[in-house]
Structure formats: C-alpha cells, structure tokens
Motif scaffolding. Structure first.
Motif, PDB file in Angstrom:
ATOM      1  N   SER A  42      34.933  37.125  40.965  1.00 50.38           N
ATOM      2  CA  SER A  42      33.614  36.662  41.386  1.00 50.38           C
ATOM      3  C   SER A  42      33.741  35.463  42.317  1.00 50.38           C
ATOM      4  CB  SER A  42      32.725  36.308  40.188  1.00 50.38           C
ATOM      5  OG  SER A  42      33.199  35.153  39.546  1.00 50.38           O
ATOM      6  N   VAL A  43      32.785  35.375  43.245  1.00 44.05           N
ATOM      7  CA  VAL A  43      32.694  34.259  44.190  1.00 44.05           C
ATOM      8  C   VAL A  43      31.272  33.735  44.087  1.00 44.05           C
ATOM      9  CG1 VAL A  43      32.843  33.555  46.603  1.00 44.05           C
ATOM     10  CG2 VAL A  43      34.382  35.328  45.733  1.00 44.05           C
ATOM     11  N   ILE A  44      31.120  32.483  43.626  1.00 40.06           N
ATOM     12  CA  ILE A  44      29.804  31.904  43.406  1.00 40.06           C
ATOM     13  C   ILE A  44      29.643  30.676  44.302  1.00 40.06           C
ATOM     14  CG2 ILE A  44      28.277  30.829  41.703  1.00 40.06           C
ATOM     15  CD1 ILE A  44      29.904  32.423  39.570  1.00 40.06           C
ATOM     16  N   GLU A  45      28.546  30.636  45.040  1.00 35.04           N
ATOM     17  CA  GLU A  45      28.266  29.489  45.900  1.00 35.04           C
ATOM     18  C   GLU A  45      27.836  28.301  45.042  1.00 35.04           C
ATOM     19  OE1 GLU A  45      25.263  28.278  49.550  1.00 35.04           O
ATOM     20  OE2 GLU A  45      25.534  30.385  49.036  1.00 35.04           O
ATOM     21  N   VAL A  46      28.456  27.153  45.258  1.00 36.07           N
ATOM     22  CA  VAL A  46      28.119  25.927  44.544  1.00 36.07           C
ATOM     23  C   VAL A  46      27.413  25.012  45.535  1.00 36.07           C
ATOM     24  CG1 VAL A  46      29.013  23.936  43.276  1.00 36.07           C
ATOM     25  CG2 VAL A  46      30.131  26.173  43.051  1.00 36.07           C
ATOM     26  N   VAL A  94      28.262  24.323  50.166  1.00 37.84           N
ATOM     27  CA  VAL A  94      29.129  23.162  49.965  1.00 37.84           C
ATOM     28  C   VAL A  94      30.493  23.603  49.453  1.00 37.84           C
ATOM     29  CG1 VAL A  94      29.446  21.032  48.639  1.00 37.84           C
ATOM     30  CG2 VAL A  94      27.190  21.626  49.528  1.00 37.84           C
ATOM     31  N   ALA A  95      30.482  24.448  48.429  1.00 35.93           N
ATOM     32  CA  ALA A  95      31.735  24.871  47.801  1.00 35.93           C
ATOM     33  C   ALA A  95      31.584  26.285  47.262  1.00 35.93           C
ATOM     34  CB  ALA A  95      32.102  23.914  46.675  1.00 35.93           C
ATOM     35  N   LEU A  96      32.716  26.860  46.869  1.00 35.80           N
ATOM     36  CA  LEU A  96      32.746  28.161  46.212  1.00 35.80           C
ATOM     37  C   LEU A  96      33.489  28.034  44.896  1.00 35.80           C
ATOM     38  CD1 LEU A  96      33.738  30.561  49.141  1.00 35.80           C
ATOM     39  CD2 LEU A  96      31.462  30.234  48.160  1.00 35.80           C
ATOM     40  N   GLU A  97      32.991  28.713  43.889  1.00 35.02           N
ATOM     41  CA  GLU A  97      33.716  28.843  42.633  1.00 35.02           C
ATOM     42  C   GLU A  97      34.338  30.224  42.635  1.00 35.02           C
ATOM     43  OE1 GLU A  97      32.144  27.614  38.666  1.00 35.02           O
ATOM     44  OE2 GLU A  97      32.361  29.767  38.278  1.00 35.02           O
ATOM     45  N   LEU A  98      35.654  30.272  42.567  1.00 32.50           N
ATOM     46  CA  LEU A  98      36.394  31.536  42.549  1.00 32.50           C
ATOM     47  C   LEU A  98      36.892  31.786  41.135  1.00 32.50           C
ATOM     48  CD1 LEU A  98      38.603  31.039  45.734  1.00 32.50           C
ATOM     49  CD2 LEU A  98      36.300  31.998  45.585  1.00 32.50           C
ATOM     50  N   ARG A  99      36.476  32.871  40.551  1.00 31.66           N
ATOM     51  CA  ARG A  99      36.969  33.275  39.219  1.00 31.66           C
ATOM     52  C   ARG A  99      37.934  34.424  39.479  1.00 31.66           C
ATOM     53  NH1 ARG A  99      35.479  32.172  34.141  1.00 31.66           N
ATOM     54  NH2 ARG A  99      33.737  30.988  34.961  1.00 31.66           N
ATOM     55  N   ALA A 100      39.164  34.264  38.982  1.00 29.75           N
ATOM     56  CA  ALA A 100      40.198  35.272  39.257  1.00 29.75           C
ATOM     57  C   ALA A 100      40.909  35.645  37.968  1.00 29.75           C
ATOM     58  CB  ALA A 100      41.184  34.722  40.280  1.00 29.75           C
ATOM     59  N   GLU A 101      41.409  36.884  37.931  1.00 28.62           N
ATOM     60  CA  GLU A 101      42.060  37.416  36.732  1.00 28.62           C
ATOM     61  C   GLU A 101      43.409  38.034  37.077  1.00 28.62           C
ATOM     62  OE1 GLU A 101      39.209  40.207  35.294  1.00 28.62           O
ATOM     63  OE2 GLU A 101      37.870  38.650  34.538  1.00 28.62           O
ATOM     64  N   LYS A 102      44.308  37.910  36.129  1.00 29.59           N
ATOM     65  CA  LYS A 102      45.618  38.531  36.246  1.00 29.59           C
ATOM     66  C   LYS A 102      45.851  39.338  34.979  1.00 29.59           C
ATOM     67  CE  LYS A 102      49.343  36.335  35.261  1.00 29.59           C
ATOM     68  NZ  LYS A 102      50.583  35.599  35.107  1.00 29.59           N
ATOM     69  N   LYS A 103      46.336  40.556  35.168  1.00 31.01           N
ATOM     70  CA  LYS A 103      46.649  41.409  34.017  1.00 31.01           C
ATOM     71  C   LYS A 103      48.161  41.641  33.997  1.00 31.01           C
ATOM     72  CE  LYS A 103      42.298  43.840  33.747  1.00 31.01           C
ATOM     73  NZ  LYS A 103      41.639  45.145  33.712  1.00 31.01           N
ATOM     74  N   ASP A 104      48.751  41.454  32.832  1.00 31.95           N
ATOM     75  CA  ASP A 104      50.166  41.733  32.624  1.00 31.95           C
ATOM     76  C   ASP A 104      50.297  42.854  31.608  1.00 31.95           C
ATOM     77  OD1 ASP A 104      51.085  39.636  34.259  1.00 31.95           O
ATOM     78  OD2 ASP A 104      50.796  38.217  32.621  1.00 31.95           O
TER      79      ASP A 104
END
Length: 92
Positions: free
Chosen positions: A73-77, A81-91
C-alpha cells in the motif's frame, strides 16, 4: 516492471529502478507465520515514510538491507508532503 522482447522473439519481464538511495524513516512492524495451502510461510511487514513522489506505486518492490519487499500500500501523508509505504516479504 519493464517488458522487453528478446532476440528470439520471447518477452521477458524485469524490475526497473524508479528511485534509488531515498532518505526514509523506518517504522518496525509485525512479523508472523501462517499457512498457504499446506506450506508454512513467514511474513514480515515494514513501513517507511518518504517524501512525496508520484512515481511510487502499489505493486512495486523496495530493497531494505539487501532484502526485497513488495509494496502492498501507498498512502499519502499530508497534502503531497510524504508517502507511507507498507511492504511485505514472504519467506518459505
């Protein structure tokens, strides 16, 4: 991602660097395990705040400490002004 055609006529897809060496604030998040099918999978979620940039989109990847994460997800803050990047990794 970029799709190109090889000399033999086949198409290949590869990742293209959109931004590099971007200052960011790292916000630790959760990790866990669950089952997908009959296989146990570990999940790690991380969040970054970066300066606003139109080029960053959901589905892109980011690299942190040599590990690859899929941006979920990419959320404008603020107002651009800024972006909040939520990222996931699967192992596996």
């Amino acid at each position: 991602m970029e799709r190109t055609q090889t000399a033999t006529g086949q198409f290949t897809t590869s990742w293209v660097a959109v931004l590099t060496d971007v200052p960011a604030r790292y916000i630790p998040q959760s990790g866990g395990q669950n089952y997908e099918g009959e296989q146990r999978v570990s999940n790690t979620t991380i969040v970054f705040h970066i300066r606003f940039n139109y080029d960053v989109k959901q589905g892109y990847q980011l690299v942190y400490n040599g590990e690859y994460y899929n941006i979920s997800s990419v959320i404008e803050v603020g107002r651009m002004v800024a972006l909040e990047l939520r990222a996931e990794k699967k192992d596996n």
